[in-house]
Enzyme design. Structure first.
Site, PDB file in Angstrom:
ATOM      1  N   HIS A  32      19.032  12.848  83.033  1.00  0.00           N
ATOM      2  CA  HIS A  32      18.993  13.993  83.947  1.00  0.00           C
ATOM      3  C   HIS A  32      20.338  14.210  84.631  1.00  0.00           C
ATOM      4  CE1 HIS A  32      14.628  13.798  83.560  1.00  0.00           C
ATOM      5  NE2 HIS A  32      14.691  12.517  83.874  1.00  0.00           N
ATOM      6  N   ASN A  89      13.084  12.534  95.912  1.00  0.00           N
ATOM      7  CA  ASN A  89      12.257  12.437  94.707  1.00  0.00           C
ATOM      8  C   ASN A  89      11.536  13.755  94.458  1.00  0.00           C
ATOM      9  OD1 ASN A  89      10.410  11.521  92.698  1.00  0.00           O
ATOM     10  ND2 ASN A  89      10.483   9.475  93.578  1.00  0.00           N
ATOM     11  N   GLN A  98      11.632  -0.862  88.731  1.00  0.00           N
ATOM     12  CA  GLN A  98      10.931  -1.011  87.451  1.00  0.00           C
ATOM     13  C   GLN A  98      12.025  -1.199  86.405  1.00  0.00           C
ATOM     14  OE1 GLN A  98       9.019   2.731  88.403  1.00  0.00           O
ATOM     15  NE2 GLN A  98       7.028   1.807  87.980  1.00  0.00           N
ATOM     16  N   GLY A 106       7.468  -0.308  83.544  1.00  0.00           N
ATOM     17  CA  GLY A 106       7.168   1.045  84.000  1.00  0.00           C
ATOM     18  C   GLY A 106       8.364   1.960  84.145  1.00  0.00           C
ATOM     19  N   GLN A 107       9.558   1.497  83.785  1.00  0.00           N
ATOM     20  CA  GLN A 107      10.759   2.322  83.912  1.00  0.00           C
ATOM     21  C   GLN A 107      10.693   3.478  82.921  1.00  0.00           C
ATOM     22  OE1 GLN A 107      14.379   0.251  82.905  1.00  0.00           O
ATOM     23  NE2 GLN A 107      15.670   1.726  83.971  1.00  0.00           N
ATOM     24  N   THR A 108      10.853   4.712  83.422  1.00  0.00           N
ATOM     25  CA  THR A 108      10.839   5.889  82.552  1.00  0.00           C
ATOM     26  C   THR A 108      12.208   6.548  82.427  1.00  0.00           C
ATOM     27  OG1 THR A 108      10.120   7.258  84.421  1.00  0.00           O
ATOM     28  CG2 THR A 108       8.397   6.412  82.951  1.00  0.00           C
ATOM     29  N   VAL A 109      13.085   6.343  83.398  1.00  0.00           N
ATOM     30  CA  VAL A 109      14.450   6.864  83.333  1.00  0.00           C
ATOM     31  C   VAL A 109      15.359   5.684  83.025  1.00  0.00           C
ATOM     32  CG1 VAL A 109      16.311   8.017  84.583  1.00  0.00           C
ATOM     33  CG2 VAL A 109      13.936   8.721  84.950  1.00  0.00           C
ATOM     34  N   HIS A 164      13.195   2.349  94.055  1.00  0.00           N
ATOM     35  CA  HIS A 164      12.258   3.209  94.786  1.00  0.00           C
ATOM     36  C   HIS A 164      12.161   2.681  96.209  1.00  0.00           C
ATOM     37  CE1 HIS A 164      10.388   5.234  91.240  1.00  0.00           C
ATOM     38  NE2 HIS A 164      10.798   4.134  90.630  1.00  0.00           N
TER      39      HIS A 164
END
Length: 149
Positions: free
Chosen positions: A8, A27, A83, A89-92, A98
């Site tokens: 991103h 966020n 994460q 659970g890391q998506t980026v 966080h």
């Protein structure tokens, strides 16, 4: 100047703090009011790949940001989470912390915050229709930025 956050590009209007090695942003889909992210400027996928000075700056910045969001959002505690990797659970694919200001009773079961973190940015839960507006995020960033000036 935009900020790189994994895949991103982040607009400066949603960034409320920049240090020599880190930045903090609001966020687009917070789990609780005041849920923000702190990231290293260098786009690194895993925590183990950060240089010692980046780790120090990331955690110092996280401490400063945590103090501010807890105060600003009238929290009484913080949840701070990384994460690190897809199974966590890391998506980026960019290290990020966080920071969530917490209050008594914000979840019926306190540790449900981790379930929310795991699912808040996946599948149908992450559709653009559920994101906050650019204007709302910019306004929040502007109010947080004042604490650091």
């Amino acid at each position: 100047m935009s900020f790189r956050f994994g895949q991103h590009l982040i607009k400066p209007s949603v960034v409320f703090l920049k240090t020599d090695l880190s930045f903090a942003l609001v966020n687009r889909k917070p789990v609780v009011p005041g849920h923000v992210l702190v990231c290293p400027l260098r786009p690194v996928e895993r925590f183990r790949d950060l240089r010692p000075e980046e780790v120090a700056d990331l955690f110092h910045t996280t401490q400063q940001v945590g103090n501010v969001v807890e105060k600003h959002f009238c929290g009484t505690s913080l949840t701070i989470s990384i994460q690190d990797g897809p199974e966590a659970g890391q998506t980026v694919k960019h290290v990020h912390v966080h920071v969530l200001p917490r209050k008594a009773g914000d979840f019926s079961r306190n540790d449900s915050v981790y379930d929310e973190l795991e699912h808040h940015d996946k599948g149908e839960e992450d559709s653009p229709a559920k994101w906050r507006s650019e204007e709302e995020m910019a306004a929040e960033a502007a109010s947080l930025k004042q604490y650091f000036q």
